[in-house]
Structures are given as structure tokens and as C-alpha cells.
Design an enzyme around this catalytic site. Structure first.
Site, mmCIF file in Angstrom:
data_model
loop_
_atom_site.group_PDB
_atom_site.id
_atom_site.type_symbol
_atom_site.label_atom_id
_atom_site.label_comp_id
_atom_site.label_asym_id
_atom_site.label_seq_id
_atom_site.Cartn_x
_atom_site.Cartn_y
_atom_site.Cartn_z
ATOM 1 N N HIS A 67 0.848 -1.198 0.000
ATOM 2 C CA HIS A 67 0.000 0.000 0.000
ATOM 3 C C HIS A 67 0.880 1.244 0.000
ATOM 4 O O HIS A 67 1.961 1.258 0.615
ATOM 5 C CB HIS A 67 -0.893 0.024 1.239
ATOM 6 C CG HIS A 67 -1.693 -1.224 1.422
ATOM 7 N ND1 HIS A 67 -2.600 -1.668 0.489
ATOM 8 C CD2 HIS A 67 -1.725 -2.132 2.436
ATOM 9 C CE1 HIS A 67 -3.155 -2.797 0.920
ATOM 10 N NE2 HIS A 67 -2.640 -3.087 2.089
ATOM 11 N N GLU A 71 -1.567 -0.087 8.375
ATOM 12 C CA GLU A 71 -2.563 -0.960 8.997
ATOM 13 C C GLU A 71 -1.950 -1.810 10.104
ATOM 14 O O GLU A 71 -0.726 -1.877 10.256
ATOM 15 C CB GLU A 71 -3.192 -1.876 7.941
ATOM 16 C CG GLU A 71 -2.190 -2.804 7.267
ATOM 17 C CD GLU A 71 -2.754 -3.500 6.043
ATOM 18 O OE1 GLU A 71 -3.710 -4.268 6.192
ATOM 19 O OE2 GLU A 71 -2.222 -3.285 4.945
ATOM 20 N N HIS A 83 3.451 -7.489 1.803
ATOM 21 C CA HIS A 83 2.781 -8.342 2.788
ATOM 22 C C HIS A 83 1.693 -9.176 2.137
ATOM 23 O O HIS A 83 1.252 -8.891 1.006
ATOM 24 C CB HIS A 83 2.174 -7.503 3.919
ATOM 25 C CG HIS A 83 1.098 -6.573 3.464
ATOM 26 N ND1 HIS A 83 1.359 -5.328 2.919
ATOM 27 C CD2 HIS A 83 -0.260 -6.681 3.446
ATOM 28 C CE1 HIS A 83 0.228 -4.728 2.614
ATOM 29 N NE2 HIS A 83 -0.782 -5.540 2.925
ATOM 30 N N ARG A 119 -1.085 -4.824 -6.238
ATOM 31 C CA ARG A 119 -0.732 -6.244 -6.252
ATOM 32 C C ARG A 119 0.602 -6.455 -6.961
ATOM 33 O O ARG A 119 0.797 -5.988 -8.080
ATOM 34 C CB ARG A 119 -1.811 -7.075 -6.952
ATOM 35 C CG ARG A 119 -3.138 -7.116 -6.236
ATOM 36 C CD ARG A 119 -4.055 -8.184 -6.850
ATOM 37 N NE ARG A 119 -5.434 -7.930 -6.443
ATOM 38 C CZ ARG A 119 -6.336 -7.307 -7.188
ATOM 39 N NH1 ARG A 119 -6.008 -6.906 -8.409
ATOM 40 N NH2 ARG A 119 -7.547 -7.107 -6.739
#
Length: 323
Positions: free
Chosen positions: A99, A117, A175, A195
Site C-alpha cells: 500500500h 494498517e 505483505h 498487487r
């Protein structure tokens, strides 16, 4: 006096999802598979909706637009609701992804938020692993060659997980949640995912999902991965309850509350609170309010910043999230 209200989530049927959110968390959403539920969300891609209190059937975004004071003084109200809280059931491996940061998203994604996150592991099958970071320093060329040869996984750091583990994933970190893991995810309010690799899978229409390799390489931290596991820090103990800080960063603070009797929490007008029940049953009630909210495993309640004192009673485990 302002009162807390329960939220109903939006659902996502990504191809890697399973059925646990229906069978174990009682989600009445007609999607198969049910990969994610966006429990507390004002994001347009999946808004949650009030199902109790004075705003029944209103989206969280609509409620906040009408009552920006519910966010608290620490929140930049011009940017709207800052967080997104999800439940995620990974029956299969998620894509290897990254991200962007706030700065990158602001410049290249039309002013959107980036995405930092954390994961709180609700359950994990034996030997289940997640991916976080690289085993060693890499380059764009190394990654490109590894993807072509099908050997990307050898460059990625795999971590075995257990129920109750906590992981912090800053933006820019490669991740993936592995098969057999169920997590609660607390993140910035963002749906930006680049991705890197998706195991050459196809969707229900036979199409491979889009990859974003070039963008990913612009935001990836290509240094060897750091330890992302977070050790809970004891915060407070009382008669019949304990509270621990699981993760604290510039975007959010998450505590775990283990409740056997009754615990009192206070909102101080600096921030809203999100209450996510991860085990058991409980009742939530604001002081001077007659109405009780009954909660079970998987339920989520929003507590406006100006609510004041709130009581939580029952044999349960909660995540309490604020900015």
C-alpha cells in the site's frame, strides 16, 4: 446526550475468502465467498450502516457529515472519517501486495489516503503463516525476474502466526495474509492496494486479477524486513477486567479489553471510539441513557467523541480503537 450506535458491515466476495465470517461471526451477508466485512467504514467502496440509535439505516458517512463533532478534536474533519475496521477470512492466500504512503497517494491517487494498517489474529490454523517484508534487500530487477520464474516467495519473509498475535504493517511494506488465518484489520480509510503477485489465479469469469508492479515498485521498501510483531503492553487491571495496548501509531491506537464484569470507558471529546467484540457477549450503555446495545462476537459499535461515560458488561473480549 449523544449515544453509541451499532453498525452493520459491507461485505466483499474476493476469490480467496471463505465462510467463517458467516459461520463463526454470524454475518448475514449473501456473498459467497465472504472474504471481508467492513465493520466500521465511511469509505464509498463499502460503507457501514447504523442499525441502532437515532440514525438507523443511515451510513456512517452520512452521520459524520451531519455530526462532524462525533469525530473529536484530534481529527481533521475536512478529510472525513479517518479509519476503516475490517474482519478478514483468508481461506486461501491473499495476493502479495503493498500500500502507498499518504504522500504518494495524495500526489498520484487523486488526494486519497495511503494505507498503514495493523492485524490482530482472531484465529489461525496450525502452521498458518503470513508474509511481511523481504528476507534480504531486493531491487526492481530482482523482483521482476523472480515473478517471471515463479520464485518470488523465496525472497519474502514468512511468519508463523497464532491466535492473539499482533502485527503492524506500515505503508510501503510488502505483505500478504496466508491461508487459514482470520484477522481484525485496523487501517487508514483507504482502498488502495498494489498487487505484486497473485499466483496466476483467475476470478469467477476466468480472468487474472490486475497486477500493479510498476506502481508497487515506486512505493515498496526494498530493504530486508524488520520485525513487525507487536508485544502487548499492560495498561490497566481492575476487578473483573484488564486492558492492554496492542498497537499505537500516528493514525490509531488499539487496545484489547478482557471483560468479566463491567468496565467503564470515557470519551474525552478528542476522539471517537470503535468497539469491536471479538469473543463472547456484552451489553453497552452510555451513562444517563436507558437504551442498551447487545453485542456478540463480531459486532461493532461506534461511540461518538462527546458521549462521555460508557459501560461495557459481560464475559467478552473487545478491541477498542481510537485516533
Amino acid at each position: 446526550m449523544t449515544e453509541p450506535f451499532k453498525l452493520a458491515p459491507a461485505g466483499k466476495d474476493y476469490l480467496w475468502g471463505g465462510e467463517k465470517l458467516k459461520t463463526e461471526y454470524n454475518k448475514k451477508i449473501d456473498l459467497t465467498p465472504l472474504a471481508e466485512t467492513w465493520e466500521c467504514s465511511a469509505h464509498p467502496d463499502g460503507p457501514s450502516v447504523a442499525v441502532s440509535g437515532p440514525f438507523v439505516q443511515k451510513t456512517l458517512a452520512e452521520i459524520i457529515e451531519k455530526h462532524p463533532e462525533y469525530l473529536g478534536t484530534r481529527v481533521n474533519k475536512e478529510k472525513g472519517f479517518p479509519l476503516l475496521v475490517k474482519l478478514i477470512d483468508a481461506r486461501k492466500d491473499l495476493s502479495v501486495q503493498v500500500h502507498p504512503s499518504d504522500e504518494y497517494a495524495e500526489k498520484f491517487e487523486n488526494g486519497q489516503n495511503g494505507k498503514t494498517e495493523m492485524w490482530y489474529v482472531l484465529n489461525a490454523e496450525p502452521d498458518a503463516c503470513l508474509i511481511c517484508g523481504f528476507e534480504h534487500d531486493v531491487s526492481k530487477e530482482i523482483l521482476q525476474d523472480a515473478i517471471k520464474s515463479g520464485e518470488l516467495l523465496k525472497h519474502l519473509k514468512k511468519i508463523k502466526v497464532n491466535k492473539g498475535d499482533v502485527f503492524f504493517i506500515p505503508s510501503g511494506t510488502v505483505h500478504a495474509i496466508g491461508a487459514g488465518i482470520t484477522v481484525a484489520e485496523i487501517q487508514e480509510s483507504s482502498n488502495l492496494t498494489y498487487r505484486v503477485y497473485d499466483y496466476d489465479r483467475v476470478d469467477k469469469n476466468g480472468n487474472k486479477r490486475e497486477l500493479h508492479f510498476d506502481k508497487a515498485c515506486e512505493v515498496l521498501d526494498m530493504k530486508a524486513g524488520k520485525d513487525i510483531a507487536q508485544a502487548p503492553k499492560s495498561l490497566k487491571f481492575g476487578r473483573g477486567y484488564s486492558m492492554e495496548v496492542l498497537c499505537r501509531c500516528k493514525y490509531f491506537e488499539t487496545e484489547r479489553m478482557n471483560i468479566k464484569r463491567t468496565v467503564k470507558i470515557e470519551t474525552d471529546e478528542t476522539s471517537f471510539n470503535i468497539l469491536l467484540c471479538t469473543e463472547g457477549f456484552a451489553r453497552v450503555q452510555a451513562q444517563y441513557q436507558d437504551k442498551e446495545i447487545f453485542m456478540k462476537k463480531g459486532d461493532c459499535v461506534f461511540v461518538p467523541a462527546d458521549t462521555g461515560t460508557v459501560y461495557i458488561s459481560g464475559d467478552s473480549v473487545f478491541l477498542k480503537i481510537r485516533v
